[in-house]
Design a protein around this motif. Sequence first.
Motif, PDB file in Angstrom:
ATOM      1  N   ASP A  10      29.405 -21.709   0.031  1.00 42.96           N
ATOM      2  CA  ASP A  10      28.629 -20.478   0.151  1.00 42.96           C
ATOM      3  C   ASP A  10      27.412 -20.634   1.056  1.00 42.96           C
ATOM      4  OD1 ASP A  10      27.668 -22.211  -1.871  1.00 42.96           O
ATOM      5  OD2 ASP A  10      26.370 -20.626  -2.633  1.00 42.96           O
ATOM      6  N   ALA A  90      32.848 -14.670  -3.208  1.00 42.77           N
ATOM      7  CA  ALA A  90      34.283 -14.680  -3.501  1.00 42.77           C
ATOM      8  C   ALA A  90      34.852 -13.258  -3.470  1.00 42.77           C
ATOM      9  CB  ALA A  90      34.536 -15.327  -4.857  1.00 42.77           C
ATOM     10  N   SER A  93      35.013 -11.874   0.090  1.00 43.52           N
ATOM     11  CA  SER A  93      36.103 -12.477   0.859  1.00 43.52           C
ATOM     12  C   SER A  93      37.459 -11.947   0.407  1.00 43.52           C
ATOM     13  CB  SER A  93      36.064 -14.005   0.702  1.00 43.52           C
ATOM     14  OG  SER A  93      34.824 -14.523   1.144  1.00 43.52           O
ATOM     15  N   TRP A  94      37.652 -11.824  -0.901  1.00 37.42           N
ATOM     16  CA  TRP A  94      38.913 -11.313  -1.431  1.00 37.42           C
ATOM     17  C   TRP A  94      39.113  -9.855  -0.990  1.00 37.42           C
ATOM     18  CZ3 TRP A  94      42.245 -14.517  -3.980  1.00 37.42           C
ATOM     19  CH2 TRP A  94      43.378 -13.937  -4.553  1.00 37.42           C
ATOM     20  N   LYS A 112      35.223 -10.169 -10.585  1.00 38.00           N
ATOM     21  CA  LYS A 112      34.052 -11.021 -10.791  1.00 38.00           C
ATOM     22  C   LYS A 112      34.037 -11.636 -12.192  1.00 38.00           C
ATOM     23  CE  LYS A 112      31.290  -8.732  -7.268  1.00 38.00           C
ATOM     24  NZ  LYS A 112      30.359  -7.671  -6.915  1.00 38.00           N
ATOM     25  N   PHE A 115      36.673 -14.380 -12.214  1.00 39.69           N
ATOM     26  CA  PHE A 115      36.203 -15.541 -11.456  1.00 39.69           C
ATOM     27  C   PHE A 115      35.252 -16.383 -12.309  1.00 39.69           C
ATOM     28  CE2 PHE A 115      33.282 -17.694  -8.609  1.00 39.69           C
ATOM     29  CZ  PHE A 115      34.090 -18.157  -7.574  1.00 39.69           C
ATOM     30  N   VAL A 271      38.303 -18.878  -1.692  1.00 42.63           N
ATOM     31  CA  VAL A 271      37.926 -18.401  -3.025  1.00 42.63           C
ATOM     32  C   VAL A 271      38.202 -19.476  -4.067  1.00 42.63           C
ATOM     33  CG1 VAL A 271      38.462 -16.712  -4.823  1.00 42.63           C
ATOM     34  CG2 VAL A 271      38.217 -15.964  -2.440  1.00 42.63           C
ATOM     35  N   LEU A 274      35.480 -22.041  -3.859  1.00 36.33           N
ATOM     36  CA  LEU A 274      34.261 -21.534  -4.492  1.00 36.33           C
ATOM     37  C   LEU A 274      34.354 -21.638  -6.007  1.00 36.33           C
ATOM     38  CD1 LEU A 274      33.608 -18.301  -2.375  1.00 36.33           C
ATOM     39  CD2 LEU A 274      32.298 -20.423  -2.290  1.00 36.33           C
TER      40      LEU A 274
END
Length: 464
Positions: A10, A90, A93-94, A112, A115, A271, A274
């Motif tokens: 990141d 993340a 990007s997704w 989120k 994740f 992702v 991360l």
Amino acid sequence: MSVTAVVSFDTVGQIATGGGEAVTWSAVLALFFLVPYALLFAETGAAFPQEGGPYVWVKLALGRPAAALTTLFYWVTNPVWLGGSLVFLAAESWDGFVFHLGSGTFADYAFKLLFIWAAILTAIVSLRRGKWITTAGAAVKVLALGLFTLTAVLYGAEHGFAGLADAHFAPTTAGFLALVPILLFAYVGFEGPNAAGEEMHSPQRDVPVALGRSSAVAACCYLLPVLALLAVVPPGKLTGIGGFMEGARLVFGVYGGASTSVLTLTAVMFVFALLTQGSAWMIVSDRMQAMAAADGGFFTRRLGVFHPGLGTPVRTNLLSGAVATAFMLVAMQLADGDAGAVFAVVLTVAVTTLLLSYLVTVPALVVLRLRRPDVTRPYRVPGGRRGFLACAALVYAWILVGSWSALFPGVLDELFGVTYDFQETWGVSRALFETFTLGTVAVLLLVGIVGARGLREKVDRGTG
């Protein structure tokens, strides 16, 4: 574990926003901060390999209250970071490269939450199994960075390295003050695996070797991709939250019809890396916080119980998940949903809390070196005691500058006569920024004091 934790995906884009001098300062800090820092923690980690790592070191040197408060700042960095910059990066990007989520939608919140709790679950499973997940994350991270760097070279060979002409590698005071906090945040963390010191086969032998290897890998994983980003991405187009993937979108055009598939695969790898990055920090920092709780330094000893079957501090893991979730929900309301501003401000909060913990940890290492010279030290900093003290002084000076610049950005700039536009730099007002950063620090101090005092009172009454 070290590579997974220290190589912060990141921060690559955020560092690159500093322009050409980001490469210059990355190299300077690699030599004058990363090397002495690694030497300090290699000697201390091998000499004091007990479970809990930095908590044990500060406790032995400065006492339990100092250790408990330091560990709180070290630990809380990670759920704040997980629920802030990591999850936002993340999701961004997704959303942009894999599957559309939208902003503030049900899909956005669901992604989120998934994740965050996937990272927590990885920390909850036994280290025997969880370490393979973080090891896979380290491999994927290095592979993705290597693929991007190589592709950027191919792209540059075909289209030219236009970005280098305007990169401006000459160091400046403004660049130094802006980049030092994020670079320090990027380079620290090698002491993390010592939190599971008693779960290593031979920490006295393995810690120095692991630090040496992972330091070299970390330096390359920052310098090369940042240089590649600057070489091919047009000036002014780099952003902290989109830097790496936007650069990948540009350079992967060299693969022709396969570019979309390669880009999507890279986004998934990004992702996943991360996710495991957050997991690695949860594994080590939750153990430190659990040791502090078990030792009477944080609210209740129940938080320090390790699951008999899994061997992990499940209650502290769940607390981390709750803090990360709460922070994500608060951050979603920050800056009117501007993901870029949220990312930058929350990352700075994580930088601040982590660097503040080192303001106590580094002096503790010095105290241990001076007061416990009899402890067997399988590895020693070159130059003996003088070499150790010189490294500690250099590292501490960097941490002081980084901590101040993270807490009060622009103050040192103005002191040195450098123009600083706060709103333009951060996308939020100074009042909102300082409320979030200083407010977080104030709340943590209060929680640490109340938690330690409350537990002591329970113990005095015989109920703890």
